[in-house]
Enzyme design. Structure first.
Site: not given
Ligand code: PAF
Length: 272
Positions: A28, A138, A25, A177
């Protein structure tokens, strides 16, 4: 992968690395775009790592779409996608793990025993294979980021670990996700995580520094939404992850919430 990496190093190239479990998504892609800026070569791994899932967790059902992922990686300039098989990463007889003694004993580590051992182990293994100068993670998985930084320092890995800010849907839900598991009603409830962080930031901006009252208010707010069950709401020191009583320096507010059968996390820094 080793040959590819050796060729790059022989030519004096540098490597930025984004380890992932795939099903990309925008979060990433933000890691990849940042990686693109930081080295000549950008390598992304896609590996749904069995050792970081508990026995009752979603290893089997974790979403996977390799063709789509490769196309998305290509669109942001990734040079190489590394997709090792599980039995290549964990050969028969594998028995070496990376365990941190303190940082996993907080937040997600308490409800996911063994999770960070699996994460640290696979990230160390991937680092040894890909040999990057820079690796990007992240900030949504804040505890993971702190643990990887600590591991890299403790094990003398000559790798710069870069944290990249959380990417959100237009309404504020942190990209994950696992959002794909949510029904429309659960998707509405899931927004409570982000809304609760905003609520806490407002309270702190108005001068409230007592962590307990922030935690109580955030917990009650999340609990007022359908199908939610709070796993934890915590205010901690951003480096040590130890609980703080008073928000008199920047502190991490981290939340983990079950929405139906899906466990979601989010966090923000509260600055007095
Ligand atoms: O954040 C993830 O997707 C995973 O935990 C990681 C870092 C790729 C290790 O499997």
């Amino acid at each position: 992968m080793r040959q590819e990496v050796d060729d790059i190093h022989r030519q004096g190239g540098t490597i930025a690395f984004v380890p992932t479990m795939g099903f990309f998504h925008e979060g990433h892609l933000a890691l990849m775009r940042e990686g693109r800026k930081r080295a000549d070569n950008l390598i992304v791994s896609i590996f749904v790592n069995p050792t970081q899932f508990g026995p009752s967790e979603d290893f089997k059902s974790y979403p996977r779409d390799l063709d789509r992922d490769i196309a998305m990686a290509h669109s942001v300039g990734v040079d190489c996608v590394f997709t090792p098989a599980a039995d290549a990463m964990y050969e028969e007889g594998h028995q070496t793990y990376v365990d941190l003694t303190g940082l996993p004993n907080h937040l997600c580590g308490l409800s996911r025993p063994g999770h960070f051992r699996g994460v640290a182990t696979v990230v160390a293994k991937l680092f040894h294979i890909v040999k990057p100068q820079v690796a990007l993670f992240g900030e949504k998985d804040y505890q993971q980021l702190v643990i990887v930084r600590r591991m890299a320092q403790d094990l003398n890995m000559d790798i710069t670990i870069v944290g990249v800010p959380i990417v959100r849907e237009p309404d504020g839900l942190a990209m994950s996700s696992r959002n794909t598991y949510l029904t429309p009603e659960q998707r509405r409830s899931a927004l409570a995580l982000y809304e609760s962080l905003k609520l806490a930031r407002e309270r702190v901006a108005r001068g409230i520094t007592d962590a307990t009252s922030i935690i109580e208010e955030v917990t009650a707010f999340i609990g007022s939404h359908a199908q939610t069950k709070t796993d934890y709401v915590a205010v901690v020191d951003p480096q040590t992850l130890e609980a703080v009583d008073r928000i008199d320096s920047p502190s991490l507010l981290a939340v983990a919430v079950w929405v139906g059968k899906t466990r979601l996390i989010d966090n923000t820094i509260l600055s007095p």
